[in-house]
Design a protein around this motif. Structure first.
Motif, PDB file in Angstrom:
ATOM      1  N   LEU A  40      77.473  -3.963  22.496  1.00  0.00           N
ATOM      2  CA  LEU A  40      76.657  -3.391  21.425  1.00  0.00           C
ATOM      3  C   LEU A  40      75.333  -4.125  21.269  1.00  0.00           C
ATOM      4  O   LEU A  40      74.286  -3.500  21.041  1.00  0.00           O
ATOM      5  CB  LEU A  40      77.430  -3.394  20.109  1.00  0.00           C
ATOM      6  N   LEU A  41      75.361  -5.435  21.390  1.00  0.00           N
ATOM      7  CA  LEU A  41      74.127  -6.212  21.299  1.00  0.00           C
ATOM      8  C   LEU A  41      73.169  -5.845  22.430  1.00  0.00           C
ATOM      9  O   LEU A  41      71.972  -5.663  22.209  1.00  0.00           O
ATOM     10  CB  LEU A  41      74.443  -7.712  21.326  1.00  0.00           C
ATOM     11  N   GLY A  42      73.698  -5.713  23.628  1.00  0.00           N
ATOM     12  CA  GLY A  42      72.866  -5.308  24.760  1.00  0.00           C
ATOM     13  C   GLY A  42      72.302  -3.916  24.580  1.00  0.00           C
ATOM     14  O   GLY A  42      71.136  -3.646  24.882  1.00  0.00           O
ATOM     15  N   LEU A  43      73.133  -2.994  24.058  1.00  0.00           N
ATOM     16  CA  LEU A  43      72.672  -1.628  23.811  1.00  0.00           C
ATOM     17  C   LEU A  43      71.565  -1.608  22.769  1.00  0.00           C
ATOM     18  O   LEU A  43      70.543  -0.929  22.948  1.00  0.00           O
ATOM     19  CB  LEU A  43      73.846  -0.769  23.352  1.00  0.00           C
ATOM     20  N   LEU A  44      71.739  -2.350  21.688  1.00  0.00           N
ATOM     21  CA  LEU A  44      70.692  -2.429  20.663  1.00  0.00           C
ATOM     22  C   LEU A  44      69.405  -3.039  21.211  1.00  0.00           C
ATOM     23  O   LEU A  44      68.308  -2.605  20.863  1.00  0.00           O
ATOM     24  CB  LEU A  44      71.191  -3.234  19.461  1.00  0.00           C
ATOM     25  N   LEU A  45      69.547  -4.021  22.065  1.00  0.00           N
ATOM     26  CA  LEU A  45      68.377  -4.641  22.681  1.00  0.00           C
ATOM     27  C   LEU A  45      67.619  -3.639  23.546  1.00  0.00           C
ATOM     28  O   LEU A  45      66.390  -3.547  23.466  1.00  0.00           O
ATOM     29  CB  LEU A  45      68.806  -5.851  23.515  1.00  0.00           C
ATOM     30  N   VAL A  46      68.327  -2.856  24.338  1.00  0.00           N
ATOM     31  CA  VAL A  46      67.679  -1.869  25.210  1.00  0.00           C
ATOM     32  C   VAL A  46      67.019  -0.768  24.382  1.00  0.00           C
ATOM     33  O   VAL A  46      65.877  -0.378  24.644  1.00  0.00           O
ATOM     34  CB  VAL A  46      68.703  -1.273  26.203  1.00  0.00           C
ATOM     35  N   VAL A  47      67.711  -0.261  23.349  1.00  0.00           N
ATOM     36  CA  VAL A  47      67.126   0.780  22.498  1.00  0.00           C
ATOM     37  C   VAL A  47      65.902   0.234  21.761  1.00  0.00           C
ATOM     38  O   VAL A  47      64.877   0.902  21.653  1.00  0.00           O
ATOM     39  CB  VAL A  47      68.185   1.328  21.516  1.00  0.00           C
ATOM     40  N   PHE A  51      61.939   1.630  21.946  1.00  0.00           N
ATOM     41  CA  PHE A  51      61.079   1.943  20.807  1.00  0.00           C
ATOM     42  C   PHE A  51      59.813   1.075  20.804  1.00  0.00           C
ATOM     43  O   PHE A  51      58.720   1.551  20.484  1.00  0.00           O
ATOM     44  CB  PHE A  51      61.840   1.782  19.489  1.00  0.00           C
ATOM     45  N   LEU A  52      59.942  -0.180  21.154  1.00  0.00           N
ATOM     46  CA  LEU A  52      58.784  -1.067  21.203  1.00  0.00           C
ATOM     47  C   LEU A  52      57.777  -0.592  22.255  1.00  0.00           C
ATOM     48  O   LEU A  52      56.570  -0.546  21.989  1.00  0.00           O
ATOM     49  CB  LEU A  52      59.223  -2.502  21.506  1.00  0.00           C
ATOM     50  N   LEU A  53      58.260  -0.219  23.415  1.00  0.00           N
ATOM     51  CA  LEU A  53      57.358   0.262  24.470  1.00  0.00           C
ATOM     52  C   LEU A  53      56.692   1.579  24.078  1.00  0.00           C
ATOM     53  O   LEU A  53      55.511   1.794  24.370  1.00  0.00           O
ATOM     54  CB  LEU A  53      58.117   0.409  25.787  1.00  0.00           C
ATOM     55  N   ALA A  54      57.421   2.470  23.404  1.00  0.00           N
ATOM     56  CA  ALA A  54      56.826   3.728  22.941  1.00  0.00           C
ATOM     57  C   ALA A  54      55.732   3.452  21.921  1.00  0.00           C
ATOM     58  O   ALA A  54      54.657   4.068  21.955  1.00  0.00           O
ATOM     59  CB  ALA A  54      57.906   4.628  22.347  1.00  0.00           C
ATOM     60  N   TRP A  55      55.979   2.513  21.011  1.00  0.00           N
ATOM     61  CA  TRP A  55      54.966   2.161  20.013  1.00  0.00           C
ATOM     62  C   TRP A  55      53.728   1.560  20.677  1.00  0.00           C
ATOM     63  O   TRP A  55      52.592   1.912  20.332  1.00  0.00           O
ATOM     64  CB  TRP A  55      55.578   1.185  19.007  1.00  0.00           C
ATOM     65  N   LEU A  56      53.951   0.663  21.638  1.00  0.00           N
ATOM     66  CA  LEU A  56      52.817   0.053  22.339  1.00  0.00           C
ATOM     67  C   LEU A  56      52.015   1.090  23.115  1.00  0.00           C
ATOM     68  O   LEU A  56      50.786   1.030  23.147  1.00  0.00           O
ATOM     69  CB  LEU A  56      53.314  -1.044  23.292  1.00  0.00           C
ATOM     70  N   LEU A  57      52.697   2.045  23.732  1.00  0.00           N
ATOM     71  CA  LEU A  57      52.006   3.086  24.486  1.00  0.00           C
ATOM     72  C   LEU A  57      51.124   3.916  23.571  1.00  0.00           C
ATOM     73  O   LEU A  57      49.978   4.230  23.912  1.00  0.00           O
ATOM     74  CB  LEU A  57      53.027   3.972  25.208  1.00  0.00           C
ATOM     75  N   ARG A  58      51.642   4.256  22.382  1.00  0.00           N
ATOM     76  CA  ARG A  58      50.841   5.009  21.428  1.00  0.00           C
ATOM     77  C   ARG A  58      49.613   4.218  20.982  1.00  0.00           C
ATOM     78  O   ARG A  58      48.525   4.756  20.845  1.00  0.00           O
ATOM     79  CB  ARG A  58      51.693   5.358  20.215  1.00  0.00           C
ATOM     80  N   ARG A  59      49.801   2.924  20.744  1.00  0.00           N
ATOM     81  CA  ARG A  59      48.680   2.082  20.309  1.00  0.00           C
ATOM     82  C   ARG A  59      47.615   1.958  21.400  1.00  0.00           C
ATOM     83  O   ARG A  59      46.422   2.000  21.120  1.00  0.00           O
ATOM     84  CB  ARG A  59      49.184   0.685  19.930  1.00  0.00           C
ATOM     85  N   VAL A  60      48.045   1.809  22.639  1.00  0.00           N
ATOM     86  CA  VAL A  60      47.103   1.664  23.744  1.00  0.00           C
ATOM     87  C   VAL A  60      46.315   2.959  23.944  1.00  0.00           C
ATOM     88  O   VAL A  60      45.115   2.929  24.213  1.00  0.00           O
ATOM     89  CB  VAL A  60      47.843   1.254  25.043  1.00  0.00           C
ATOM     90  N   GLN A  61      46.966   4.105  23.780  1.00  0.00           N
ATOM     91  CA  GLN A  61      46.266   5.376  23.934  1.00  0.00           C
ATOM     92  C   GLN A  61      45.240   5.571  22.838  1.00  0.00           C
ATOM     93  O   GLN A  61      44.203   6.184  23.052  1.00  0.00           O
ATOM     94  CB  GLN A  61      47.264   6.534  23.939  1.00  0.00           C
ATOM     95  N   GLN A  62      45.491   5.062  21.627  1.00  0.00           N
ATOM     96  CA  GLN A  62      44.533   5.193  20.537  1.00  0.00           C
ATOM     97  C   GLN A  62      43.339   4.283  20.736  1.00  0.00           C
ATOM     98  O   GLN A  62      42.237   4.600  20.318  1.00  0.00           O
ATOM     99  CB  GLN A  62      45.205   4.871  19.204  1.00  0.00           C
ATOM    100  N   ILE A  63      43.551   3.149  21.377  1.00  0.00           N
ATOM    101  CA  ILE A  63      42.472   2.178  21.581  1.00  0.00           C
ATOM    102  C   ILE A  63      41.506   2.648  22.667  1.00  0.00           C
ATOM    103  O   ILE A  63      40.321   2.357  22.619  1.00  0.00           O
ATOM    104  CB  ILE A  63      43.061   0.792  21.938  1.00  0.00           C
ATOM    105  N   ALA A  64      41.998   3.404  23.638  1.00  0.00           N
ATOM    106  CA  ALA A  64      41.176   3.832  24.765  1.00  0.00           C
ATOM    107  C   ALA A  64      39.953   4.598  24.263  1.00  0.00           C
ATOM    108  O   ALA A  64      40.056   5.441  23.381  1.00  0.00           O
ATOM    109  CB  ALA A  64      41.994   4.704  25.704  1.00  0.00           C
ATOM    110  N   PRO A  65      38.774   4.302  24.818  1.00  0.00           N
ATOM    111  CA  PRO A  65      37.561   4.988  24.369  1.00  0.00           C
ATOM    112  C   PRO A  65      37.605   6.467  24.735  1.00  0.00           C
ATOM    113  O   PRO A  65      37.956   6.843  25.844  1.00  0.00           O
ATOM    114  CB  PRO A  65      36.438   4.269  25.116  1.00  0.00           C
ATOM    115  N   ARG A  66      37.240   7.311  23.761  1.00  0.00           N
ATOM    116  CA  ARG A  66      37.248   8.749  24.000  1.00  0.00           C
ATOM    117  C   ARG A  66      35.866   9.358  23.850  1.00  0.00           C
ATOM    118  O   ARG A  66      35.701  10.551  23.976  1.00  0.00           O
ATOM    119  CB  ARG A  66      38.196   9.418  23.013  1.00  0.00           C
ATOM    120  N   GLY A  67      34.871   8.564  23.554  1.00  0.00           N
ATOM    121  CA  GLY A  67      33.542   9.082  23.293  1.00  0.00           C
ATOM    122  C   GLY A  67      32.818   9.611  24.510  1.00  0.00           C
ATOM    123  O   GLY A  67      31.929  10.437  24.393  1.00  0.00           O
TER     124      GLY A  67
END
Length: 142
Positions: A40-47, A51-67
Protein backbone atom coordinates in the motif's frame (compact mmCIF):
# COMPACT_ATOMS: atom_id res chain seq x y z
CA UNK A 1 21.71 -34.10 -7.54
CA UNK A 2 22.05 -32.59 -4.06
CA UNK A 3 25.77 -33.14 -4.17
CA UNK A 4 25.90 -31.31 -7.51
CA UNK A 5 24.05 -28.33 -6.03
CA UNK A 6 26.35 -28.27 -3.01
CA UNK A 7 29.40 -28.42 -5.23
CA UNK A 8 28.10 -25.67 -7.51
CA UNK A 9 27.02 -23.34 -4.77
CA UNK A 10 29.84 -24.10 -2.39
CA UNK A 11 27.49 -24.04 0.57
CA UNK A 12 27.47 -26.61 3.36
CA UNK A 13 24.55 -29.01 3.55
CA UNK A 14 23.32 -27.56 6.86
CA UNK A 15 22.96 -24.07 5.33
CA UNK A 16 20.88 -25.43 2.47
CA UNK A 17 18.70 -27.43 4.86
CA UNK A 18 18.11 -24.35 7.05
CA UNK A 19 17.11 -22.28 3.99
CA UNK A 20 14.76 -25.03 2.83
CA UNK A 21 13.11 -25.07 6.28
CA UNK A 22 12.57 -21.28 6.13
CA UNK A 23 10.88 -21.56 2.75
CA UNK A 24 8.67 -24.42 3.92
CA UNK A 25 7.39 -22.53 7.00
CA UNK A 26 4.03 -20.79 6.54
CA UNK A 27 4.13 -17.01 6.73
CA UNK A 28 2.99 -15.48 10.00
CA UNK A 29 0.21 -12.90 10.08
CA UNK A 30 2.69 -10.19 11.07
CA UNK A 31 4.70 -10.90 7.92
CA UNK A 32 1.59 -10.72 5.73
CA UNK A 33 0.47 -7.49 7.38
CA UNK A 34 3.90 -5.99 6.85
CA UNK A 35 3.89 -6.99 3.19
CA UNK A 36 0.42 -5.52 2.64
CA UNK A 37 1.58 -2.33 4.35
CA UNK A 38 4.62 -2.14 2.08
CA UNK A 39 2.42 -2.78 -0.96
CA UNK A 40 0.00 0.00 0.00
CA UNK A 41 2.83 2.40 0.77
CA UNK A 42 4.42 1.69 -2.60
CA UNK A 43 1.08 2.14 -4.35
CA UNK A 44 0.48 5.47 -2.63
CA UNK A 45 3.99 6.57 -3.55
CA UNK A 46 3.44 5.75 -7.24
CA UNK A 47 0.01 7.45 -7.34
CA UNK A 48 1.43 10.51 -5.59
CA UNK A 49 4.29 10.62 -8.09
CA UNK A 50 1.80 10.52 -10.97
CA UNK A 51 -0.16 13.45 -9.52
CA UNK A 52 3.04 15.39 -8.87
CA UNK A 53 4.24 14.90 -12.45
CA UNK A 54 0.83 15.94 -13.84
CA UNK A 55 0.92 19.10 -11.72
CA UNK A 56 4.47 19.90 -12.84
CA UNK A 57 3.54 19.35 -16.49
CA UNK A 58 0.65 21.79 -16.18
CA UNK A 59 2.90 24.38 -14.53
CA UNK A 60 5.59 24.03 -17.19
CA UNK A 61 3.04 24.45 -19.99
CA UNK A 62 1.76 27.67 -18.38
CA UNK A 63 5.27 29.08 -18.05
CA UNK A 64 6.13 28.51 -21.73
CA UNK A 65 6.01 31.76 -23.72
CA UNK A 66 2.96 32.01 -25.96
CA UNK A 67 3.34 35.54 -27.27
CA UNK A 68 5.28 34.65 -30.42
CA UNK A 69 2.74 32.23 -31.88
CA UNK A 70 1.60 32.76 -35.46
CA UNK A 71 -1.95 31.63 -34.67
CA UNK A 72 -3.85 33.18 -31.76
CA UNK A 73 -7.39 32.47 -30.53
CA UNK A 74 -9.04 35.84 -29.96
CA UNK A 75 -12.43 34.62 -28.70
CA UNK A 76 -14.50 31.48 -28.45
CA UNK A 77 -18.23 30.95 -27.96
CA UNK A 78 -19.92 27.61 -27.25
CA UNK A 79 -23.04 26.99 -29.31
CA UNK A 80 -23.79 23.53 -27.96
CA UNK A 81 -22.08 20.56 -26.36
CA UNK A 82 -19.96 19.91 -29.46
CA UNK A 83 -20.24 23.11 -31.51
CA UNK A 84 -18.30 26.36 -31.08
CA UNK A 85 -17.54 29.60 -32.84
CA UNK A 86 -13.86 30.52 -32.69
CA UNK A 87 -12.34 33.83 -33.77
CA UNK A 88 -8.73 33.19 -34.79
CA UNK A 89 -6.06 35.73 -35.71
CA UNK A 90 -3.47 34.62 -38.27
CA UNK A 91 -0.88 37.12 -39.46
CA UNK A 92 -3.01 40.18 -38.68
CA UNK A 93 -6.13 38.72 -40.33
CA UNK A 94 -9.06 37.48 -38.27
CA UNK A 95 -11.11 34.47 -39.33
CA UNK A 96 -14.37 33.24 -37.82
CA UNK A 97 -14.42 29.44 -37.67
CA UNK A 98 -17.25 27.03 -36.97
CA UNK A 99 -15.92 24.05 -35.02
CA UNK A 100 -17.99 20.91 -34.59
CA UNK A 101 -17.21 17.28 -33.86
CA UNK A 102 -14.87 16.29 -36.68
CA UNK A 103 -15.20 19.45 -38.82
CA UNK A 104 -13.84 22.97 -38.93
CA UNK A 105 -15.43 25.39 -41.40
CA UNK A 106 -14.41 28.95 -42.30
CA UNK A 107 -17.52 31.06 -41.78
CA UNK A 108 -16.20 34.54 -42.42
CA UNK A 109 -12.97 36.47 -42.93
CA UNK A 110 -13.31 39.81 -41.13
CA UNK A 111 -12.45 42.93 -43.12
CA UNK A 112 -11.72 44.88 -39.92
CA UNK A 113 -10.15 43.01 -37.00
CA UNK A 114 -12.07 42.99 -33.73
CA UNK A 115 -9.93 44.83 -31.19
CA UNK A 116 -9.69 43.57 -27.64
CA UNK A 117 -7.11 44.53 -25.03
CA UNK A 118 -4.45 41.91 -24.37
CA UNK A 119 -5.60 39.38 -21.81
CA UNK A 120 -9.12 40.79 -21.82
CA UNK A 121 -11.90 38.34 -22.49
CA UNK A 122 -15.38 39.29 -23.51
CA UNK A 123 -17.75 38.67 -20.59
CA UNK A 124 -20.47 36.18 -21.44
CA UNK A 125 -23.93 37.60 -21.88
CA UNK A 126 -25.41 35.05 -19.46
CA UNK A 127 -23.00 36.12 -16.72
CA UNK A 128 -23.83 39.79 -17.30
CA UNK A 129 -27.56 39.11 -17.17
CA UNK A 130 -27.20 36.99 -14.02
CA UNK A 131 -25.23 39.74 -12.28
CA UNK A 132 -27.91 42.28 -13.23
CA UNK A 133 -30.63 40.03 -11.80
CA UNK A 134 -28.68 39.37 -8.63
CA UNK A 135 -28.00 43.09 -8.26
CA UNK A 136 -31.72 43.91 -8.57
CA UNK A 137 -32.62 41.13 -6.14
CA UNK A 138 -30.15 42.39 -3.53
CA UNK A 139 -31.42 45.99 -3.95
CA UNK A 140 -35.01 44.83 -3.41
CA UNK A 141 -34.08 43.09 -0.12
CA UNK A 142 -32.17 46.04 1.35
Amino acid sequence: MRALLIALLGLPLTTLAAEADKVAEPMSTAGVTGQIGQLLLGLLLVVGLIFLLAWLLRRVQQIAPRGNQAIRIVASQALGPRDRLVLVEVGGEQILLGVSAGRINTLHVLAEPVSMAAGETAPPEFAQRLMELLGRDQKGRS
